[in-house]
Design an enzyme around this catalytic site. Structure first.
Site, PDB file in Angstrom:
ATOM      1  N   HIS A   1     -11.038-171.950-109.809  1.00 12.16           N
ATOM      2  CA  HIS A   1     -10.741-171.441-108.457  1.00 12.16           C
ATOM      3  C   HIS A   1     -12.031-170.919-107.846  1.00 12.16           C
ATOM      4  CE1 HIS A   1      -8.847-169.209-105.174  1.00 12.16           C
ATOM      5  NE2 HIS A   1      -7.804-169.989-105.395  1.00 12.16           N
TER       6      HIS A   1
ATOM      7  N   ASP B   1      -1.659-173.928-108.937  1.00 14.36           N
ATOM      8  CA  ASP B   1      -1.107-175.297-109.016  1.00 14.36           C
ATOM      9  C   ASP B   1      -0.790-175.739-110.436  1.00 14.36           C
ATOM     10  OD1 ASP B   1      -3.376-175.882-106.417  1.00 14.36           O
ATOM     11  OD2 ASP B   1      -1.198-175.950-106.231  1.00 14.36           O
TER      12      ASP B   1
HETATM   13  C1  SDX Z   1      -6.021-174.206-104.411  1.00 13.91           C
HETATM   14  O1  SDX Z   1      -9.263-171.361-101.962  1.00 13.91           O
HETATM   15  C2  SDX Z   1      -8.048-171.109-102.224  1.00 13.91           C
HETATM   16  O2  SDX Z   1      -7.600-169.997-102.135  1.00 13.91           O
HETATM   17  C3  SDX Z   1      -7.208-172.332-102.653  1.00 13.91           C
HETATM   18  C4  SDX Z   1      -5.798-172.038-103.128  1.00 13.91           C
HETATM   19  C5  SDX Z   1      -4.916-171.506-101.990  1.00 13.91           C
HETATM   20  O3  SDX Z   1      -3.931-170.811-102.288  1.00 13.91           O
HETATM   21  O4  SDX Z   1      -5.152-171.904-100.819  1.00 13.91           O
HETATM   22  O5  SDX Z   1      -5.820-171.074-104.165  1.00 13.91           O
HETATM   23  C6  SDX Z   1      -5.103-173.304-103.646  1.00 13.91           C
HETATM   24  O6  SDX Z   1      -6.613-175.082-103.817  1.00 13.91           O
HETATM   25  C7  SDX Z   1      -6.235-173.970-105.880  1.00 13.91           C
HETATM   26  C8  SDX Z   1      -7.273-174.957-106.512  1.00 13.91           C
HETATM   27  C9  SDX Z   1      -6.561-176.275-106.818  1.00 13.91           C
HETATM   28  N1  SDX Z   1      -7.534-177.305-107.270  1.00 13.91           N
HETATM   29  C10 SDX Z   1      -7.597-177.722-108.536  1.00 13.91           C
HETATM   30  O7  SDX Z   1      -6.910-177.262-109.444  1.00 13.91           O
HETATM   31  C11 SDX Z   1      -8.592-178.865-108.761  1.00 13.91           C
HETATM   32  C12 SDX Z   1      -9.413-178.603-110.031  1.00 13.91           C
HETATM   33  N2  SDX Z   1     -10.321-177.464-109.798  1.00 13.91           N
HETATM   34  C13 SDX Z   1     -11.548-177.730-109.178  1.00 13.91           C
HETATM   35  O8  SDX Z   1     -11.958-178.959-108.816  1.00 13.91           O
HETATM   36  C14 SDX Z   1     -12.418-176.527-108.840  1.00 13.91           C
HETATM   37  O9  SDX Z   1     -12.223-175.564-109.789  1.00 13.91           O
HETATM   38  C15 SDX Z   1     -12.216-175.957-107.441  1.00 13.91           C
HETATM   39  C16 SDX Z   1     -12.401-177.004-106.409  1.00 13.91           C
HETATM   40  C17 SDX Z   1     -10.846-175.363-107.334  1.00 13.91           C
HETATM   41  C18 SDX Z   1     -13.228-174.836-107.216  1.00 13.91           C
HETATM   42  O10 SDX Z   1     -14.459-175.397-107.442  1.00 13.91           O
HETATM   43  P1  SDX Z   1     -15.797-174.706-106.875  1.00 13.91           P
HETATM   44  O11 SDX Z   1     -15.582-173.262-106.595  1.00 13.91           O
HETATM   45  O12 SDX Z   1     -16.363-175.568-105.774  1.00 13.91           O
HETATM   46  O13 SDX Z   1     -16.735-174.769-108.112  1.00 13.91           O
HETATM   47  P2  SDX Z   1     -17.414-176.070-108.665  1.00 13.91           P
HETATM   48  O14 SDX Z   1     -16.619-177.293-108.365  1.00 13.91           O
HETATM   49  O15 SDX Z   1     -18.837-176.043-108.254  1.00 13.91           O
HETATM   50  O16 SDX Z   1     -17.264-175.800-110.254  1.00 13.91           O
HETATM   51  C19 SDX Z   1     -18.141-174.877-110.888  1.00 13.91           C
HETATM   52  C20 SDX Z   1     -18.393-175.490-112.287  1.00 13.91           C
HETATM   53  C21 SDX Z   1     -18.886-176.930-112.188  1.00 13.91           C
HETATM   54  O17 SDX Z   1     -19.684-177.179-113.342  1.00 13.91           O
HETATM   55  P3  SDX Z   1     -21.325-177.085-113.130  1.00 13.91           P
HETATM   56  O18 SDX Z   1     -21.682-178.103-112.056  1.00 13.91           O
HETATM   57  O19 SDX Z   1     -21.620-175.655-112.735  1.00 13.91           O
HETATM   58  O20 SDX Z   1     -21.871-177.474-114.502  1.00 13.91           O
HETATM   59  O21 SDX Z   1     -17.143-175.538-113.001  1.00 13.91           O
HETATM   60  C22 SDX Z   1     -16.808-176.899-113.259  1.00 13.91           C
HETATM   61  C23 SDX Z   1     -17.616-177.758-112.316  1.00 13.91           C
HETATM   62  O22 SDX Z   1     -17.863-179.030-112.894  1.00 13.91           O
HETATM   63  N3  SDX Z   1     -15.369-177.025-112.977  1.00 13.91           N
HETATM   64  C24 SDX Z   1     -14.517-177.721-113.722  1.00 13.91           C
HETATM   65  C25 SDX Z   1     -13.266-177.532-113.106  1.00 13.91           C
HETATM   66  N4  SDX Z   1     -13.398-176.757-112.027  1.00 13.91           N
HETATM   67  C26 SDX Z   1     -14.716-176.442-111.952  1.00 13.91           C
HETATM   68  N5  SDX Z   1     -14.690-178.468-114.834  1.00 13.91           N
HETATM   69  C27 SDX Z   1     -13.554-179.053-115.324  1.00 13.91           C
HETATM   70  N6  SDX Z   1     -12.313-178.914-114.786  1.00 13.91           N
HETATM   71  C28 SDX Z   1     -12.140-178.172-113.683  1.00 13.91           C
HETATM   72  N7  SDX Z   1     -10.912-178.028-113.141  1.00 13.91           N
END
Ligand code: SDX
Length: 428
Positions: free
Chosen positions: A307, A364
């Site tokens: 998140h 989710d």
């Molecule tokens: C919602 O913003 C809100 O409030 C949203 C929400 C709402 O109520 O409106 O809460 C609802 O959208 C919840 C999120 C749902 N999405 C997912 O579950 C999709 C999977 N999660 C992600 O793709 C990710 O965690 C995000 C998009 C939710 C957040 O990502 P960020 O903050 O942009 O961080 P990032 O993608 O840069 O990740 C940071 C690191 C990365 O590794 P590095 O590049 O630093 O080495 O963490 C890793 C990412 O690769 N990472 C994951 C991961 N999520 C982040 N690795 C594996 N699996 C994951 N799910």
């Protein structure tokens, strides 16, 4: 003495005022930075950038706090109803009994939609994703209510547009589902409460008596409350920026529906169930998928994990996880995917990669398991998220308009070609 930050640049030093919120969060107000230094700031994804001030929702990502107008999500999820939370978000206070009765009556009065919406619906192929159908039906409300196009005309008109969309959204959502099943649409039954009416439009068939199941209605109320608002998330920021152009409430919310559809945002709840089913069908090989999620060269992500704000736990995920056990037990549903989800969560939370990157189950991760137990198919999961988020989008749009916020228009740093002369095609 008001607090300030100092920016030293190119031998000059400027003071930038700090704004402190009611929960003691500090922000540097950079509204004068370009005029005083020629500089802009750059923050892809707005990870460190506040877009506005708001009195609606407070989040603390480190402590896992979520409050709406000061009330904790835990209290609202256990004691309130979704229509009461709609009122709280939009009007700022918990309603009196009379206010709530009147609000619910107004919404009930607007659940019916113009028969011509059936013609729009008929234009879609049966396999159309309901999120796409929904966003276009919501925008089409402007065709039937052109007076809604001028939001500044009167608060009365804005309030009418609000009860119209709260009344018609469930009807559109249910009808977009019936479009997929090929079953005849069911008209609203205003003898029922808001959630039961929606469930009847979703699952009743003309040839059958539909009796609302209180377990399902209660679970739906709780799920909708848990999704009601979440400060400046991607879809809410979309609603605000579209509304900042003085677009009216219906196209602004339609834009929010489209932003929420993305699998990184609200579309994750459908992606989680699809991921869990894939793992289940791959001999429950959780370790294989944990490895894939950690592999930078693999596009696979653990959907429902991570998140932007919550870095310890998502309070909503905790409540939904408990509700999943309770609802499936009461409904006598045995979905092996719930045990798989818990196993996946346990392994991930003990894995250094997820611990170091502070990745925890978000709202989710478990919600799809409950939606499926309630009878919703995966392609309806994000529609359910949009249904819950509707009052949040409305309240944020109203707040942005009431505060007369400026047109949203971010700047950029240009990395393209510098000036060059045109070359005639015969010389290229
Ligand atoms: C919602 O913003 C809100 O409030 C949203 C929400 C709402 O109520 O409106 O809460 C609802 O959208 C919840 C999120 C749902 N999405 C997912 O579950 C999709 C999977 N999660 C992600 O793709 C990710 O965690 C995000 C998009 C939710 C957040 O990502 P960020 O903050 O942009 O961080 P990032 O993608 O840069 O990740 C940071 C690191 C990365 O590794 P590095 O590049 O630093 O080495 O963490 C890793 C990412 O690769 N990472 C994951 C991961 N999520 C982040 N690795 C594996 N699996 C994951 N799910």
């Amino acid at each position: 003495m008001s607090k300030a930050a100092k920016l030293i640049y190119d031998g000059k030093e400027i003071e930038l005022p700090l704004l402190t919120g009611t929960e003691n969060e500090d922000a540097i107000d950079i509204s004068k930075i370009r005029s005083e230094t020629g500089l802009i700031t750059l923050d892809k994804g707005y990870k460190n950038t506040g877009a506005t001030t708001s009195k609606i929702t407070y989040l603390d990502g480190e402590k896992g706090i979520l409050r709406h107008r000061g009330y904790s999500i835990e209290e609202l999820a256990s004691k309130s109803s979704f229509t009461e939370v709609c009122y709280l978000l939009i009007y700022g206070e918990l309603p009196t009994k009379d206010q709530l009765d009147n609000f619910e009556h107004e919404i009930r009065f607007h659940t019916l939609v113009h028969e011509d919406f059936k013609i729009i619906l008929d234009g879609y192929p049966s396999k159309a994703h309901p999120m796409g159908v929904l966003s276009s039906l919501i925008t089409s409300l402007t065709a039937f209510y052109p007076e809604s196009l001028d939001p500044s005309r009167s608060r009365k008109l804005v309030d009418l547009s609000i009860v119209r969309i709260l009344g018609k959204f469930p009807t559109f959502a249910a009808w977009s589902y019936k479009k997929r099943t090929g079953h005849p649409i069911i008209y609203p039954d205003n003898s029922l409460d808001y959630c039961s009416n929606f469930l009847k439009m979703m699952f009743a068939l003309p040839s059958m008596e539909y009796e609302p199941n209180p377990v399902v209605t209660d679970a739906l109320n709780k799920l909708l409350i848990l999704h009601a608002d979440h400060e400046q998330n991607c879809s809410t920021s979309t609603v605000r920026i579209v509304g900042s152009a003085q677009s009216s409430i219906y196209p602004s919310i339609s834009a929010g529906i489209n932003a929420l559809w993305g699998p990184l945002h609200g579309g994750a709840n459908q992606a989680v169930i699809e991921m869990l089913d894939t793992i289940m069908n791959d001999n429950n090989d959780v370790d294989k998928y944990i490895k894939k999620a950690k592999d930078k060269s693999d596009p696979f992500r653990l959907m429902g994990f991570g998140h932007r704000v919550y870095k310890n736990f998502d309070p909503r995920a905790k409540i939904i996880k408990k509700a999943a056990d309770n609802v499936l037990d009461k409904l006598g549903v045995n979905d092996p995917v719930l045990e798989l989800a818990k196993k996946l969560e346990k392994i991930a939370l003990e894995d250094e990669y997820f611990i170091q990157k502070k990745l925890y189950p978000n709202v989710d991760f478990y919600s799809g398991i409950i939606y499926r137990a309630l009878g919703f198919p995966p392609e309806m999961f994000t529609v359910m998220f949009a249904f819950g988020r509707l009052p949040g989008w409305i309240s944020q749009w109203v707040e942005m308009r009431q505060n007369k916020e400026p047109l949203g228009r971010p700047r950029q740093i240009y990395l393209g070609e510098t000036q060059r002369d045109y070359v005639d095609i015969k010389n290229r």
